[in-house]
Design an enzyme around this catalytic site. Structure first.
Site, short mmCIF file in Angstrom:
data_model
loop_
_atom_site.label_atom_id
_atom_site.label_comp_id
_atom_site.label_asym_id
_atom_site.label_seq_id
_atom_site.Cartn_x
_atom_site.Cartn_y
_atom_site.Cartn_z
N LYS A 90 29.60 -21.62 -9.83
CA LYS A 90 28.89 -20.40 -10.24
C LYS A 90 27.37 -20.61 -10.15
O LYS A 90 26.65 -19.77 -9.62
CB LYS A 90 29.26 -19.99 -11.68
CG LYS A 90 30.73 -19.69 -11.89
CD LYS A 90 31.01 -19.15 -13.28
CE LYS A 90 30.71 -20.12 -14.41
NZ LYS A 90 31.59 -21.31 -14.42
N ARG B 146 32.10 -15.21 -21.80
CA ARG B 146 33.08 -16.31 -21.84
C ARG B 146 34.21 -16.04 -22.81
O ARG B 146 35.10 -16.87 -22.97
CB ARG B 146 32.35 -17.58 -22.28
CG ARG B 146 32.08 -18.57 -21.15
CD ARG B 146 31.34 -19.73 -21.74
NE ARG B 146 31.40 -20.92 -20.95
CZ ARG B 146 30.43 -21.33 -20.14
NH1 ARG B 146 29.36 -20.60 -19.96
NH2 ARG B 146 30.55 -22.48 -19.52
N ARG C 68 28.70 -34.15 -10.56
CA ARG C 68 27.58 -33.20 -10.58
C ARG C 68 26.34 -33.84 -11.22
O ARG C 68 26.44 -34.53 -12.23
CB ARG C 68 27.99 -31.97 -11.38
CG ARG C 68 26.88 -30.94 -11.53
CD ARG C 68 27.43 -29.60 -11.87
NE ARG C 68 27.97 -29.52 -13.23
CZ ARG C 68 28.52 -28.41 -13.72
NH1 ARG C 68 28.60 -27.33 -12.97
NH2 ARG C 68 28.98 -28.38 -14.95
N ARG D 223 24.72 -34.13 -17.03
CA ARG D 223 24.84 -33.41 -18.31
C ARG D 223 25.76 -34.17 -19.26
O ARG D 223 26.75 -34.74 -18.83
CB ARG D 223 25.41 -32.01 -18.06
CG ARG D 223 24.39 -31.03 -17.53
CD ARG D 223 25.00 -29.76 -17.00
NE ARG D 223 26.04 -29.18 -17.84
CZ ARG D 223 26.60 -27.99 -17.59
NH1 ARG D 223 26.22 -27.29 -16.54
NH2 ARG D 223 27.54 -27.51 -18.37
N ARG E 299 36.57 -28.61 -22.26
CA ARG E 299 36.01 -27.37 -21.69
C ARG E 299 37.08 -26.59 -20.93
O ARG E 299 37.13 -25.36 -20.99
CB ARG E 299 34.82 -27.69 -20.78
CG ARG E 299 33.60 -28.12 -21.58
CD ARG E 299 32.56 -28.79 -20.71
NE ARG E 299 31.92 -27.90 -19.78
CZ ARG E 299 31.23 -28.31 -18.71
NH1 ARG E 299 31.11 -29.60 -18.46
NH2 ARG E 299 30.65 -27.44 -17.93
P1 AMP Z 1 27.49 -23.88 -18.59
O1 AMP Z 1 26.20 -24.45 -18.13
O2 AMP Z 1 27.67 -22.45 -18.24
O3 AMP Z 1 28.66 -24.73 -18.18
O4 AMP Z 1 27.44 -23.92 -20.20
C1 AMP Z 1 27.31 -25.15 -20.88
C2 AMP Z 1 27.73 -24.97 -22.33
O5 AMP Z 1 26.88 -24.01 -22.97
C3 AMP Z 1 29.14 -24.44 -22.56
O6 AMP Z 1 30.13 -25.45 -22.48
C4 AMP Z 1 28.99 -23.86 -23.97
O7 AMP Z 1 28.98 -24.86 -24.96
C5 AMP Z 1 27.60 -23.24 -23.91
N1 AMP Z 1 27.66 -21.84 -23.41
C6 AMP Z 1 27.11 -21.36 -22.24
N2 AMP Z 1 27.36 -20.06 -22.11
C7 AMP Z 1 28.08 -19.69 -23.19
C8 AMP Z 1 28.66 -18.47 -23.62
N3 AMP Z 1 28.56 -17.35 -22.89
N4 AMP Z 1 29.34 -18.47 -24.80
C9 AMP Z 1 29.45 -19.57 -25.56
N5 AMP Z 1 28.94 -20.76 -25.21
C10 AMP Z 1 28.25 -20.83 -24.03
#
Ligand code: AMP
Length: 219
Positions: A13, A88, A127, A160, A171
């Site tokens: 994404k 999400r 990554r 990360r 996750r």
């Molecule tokens: P991402 O970079 O999109 O993989 O997001 C990393 C982490 O940020 C996720 O595993 C969640 O802990 C938090 N996070 C990001 N977006 C959301 C969301 N829309 N709702 C809840 N937690 C989020």
């Protein structure tokens, strides 16, 4: 144009959103990046979110909805946006629909990227990203050492905290339980919903997304 990139962690994404943002000249809104920035800056949101993110859980809906509402209503999103990592949960999707209605935003195009679990894990564990410019890399395909090939800064490429094998398992579990139901929400609600296979070359997937978007825009 309002695009929502949907799919499991590691499906691409972020990579696709960065390319599409340049192609369509609309901002890439990544809730994960926003939270990581807050963690980095040690803001009160960042201090609350860090532990949740490091364990692979989700930040509470009300916090996320507040952030996204402020962002989507800001000047930079006036010509549209590409959402990456939001919504999400079904609650977030419902709140987003309300925001769309309240502000009369154009019906979203939801791009649902799919990938099998083995490939997701392979991609995520390899990554890396640059702390300075936000570029994403993968040890499987990209060649670099201590210097970011995009911005040239030294020592800024990192993994990360939540891209480790244990956290990924959590996750993915949360994705299946809380995020997958969002697909049905969009299939049944006011959105263009298009599924695309996320396996293959980055450029090939970008092309498929562009063609899908153009089909919607012509219809
Ligand atoms: P991402 O970079 O999109 O993989 O997001 C990393 C982490 O940020 C996720 O595993 C969640 O802990 C938090 N996070 C990001 N977006 C959301 C969301 N829309 N709702 C809840 N937690 C989020």
């Amino acid at each position: 144009m309002n695009l929502i990139l949907f799919g499991p962690p590691g499906v691409g994404k972020g990579t696709q959103a960065k390319i599409l943002s340049q192609k369509f000249n609309i901002p890439h809104i990544s809730t994960g990046d926003m939270l990581r920035e807050a963690v980095e800056k040690k803001t009160s949101l960042g201090l609350k979110a860090k532990e949740i993110m490091d364990s692979g859980r989700l930040v509470p809906d009300e916090v996320m909805v507040e952030i996204i509402k402020d962002t989507l209503c800001s000047e930079k999103c006036k010509n549209g946006f590409i959402l990456d990592g939001f919504p999400r949960t079904v609650e977030q999707a419902k709140a987003l629909s309300k925001i769309f209605n309240e502000f009369g935003l154009e019906k979203p195009i939801v791009i649902d990227l799919n990938l099998d679990e083995q490939e997701i894990i392979r991609r995520i564990t390899n990554r890396r990203s640059c702390k300075n410019c936000g570029s994403l890399f993968n040890l499987l395909y990209d060649k670099f050492d201590d210097v970011c090939p995009i911005c040239g800064s030294r020592g800024t490429i990192y993994q990360r905290n939540d891209d480790t094998q244990e956290v990924i398992a959590k996750r993915l579990e949360i994705y299946k339980a809380s995020t997958l139901p969002v697909k049905n929400f969009y299939k049944e609600n006011n959105a263009y919903f298009i599924s695309i296979d996320g396996f293959g070359e980055i450029a090939e997937i970008t092309q498929k997304i562009i063609e899908a978007v153009e089909r919607v825009n012509r219809s």
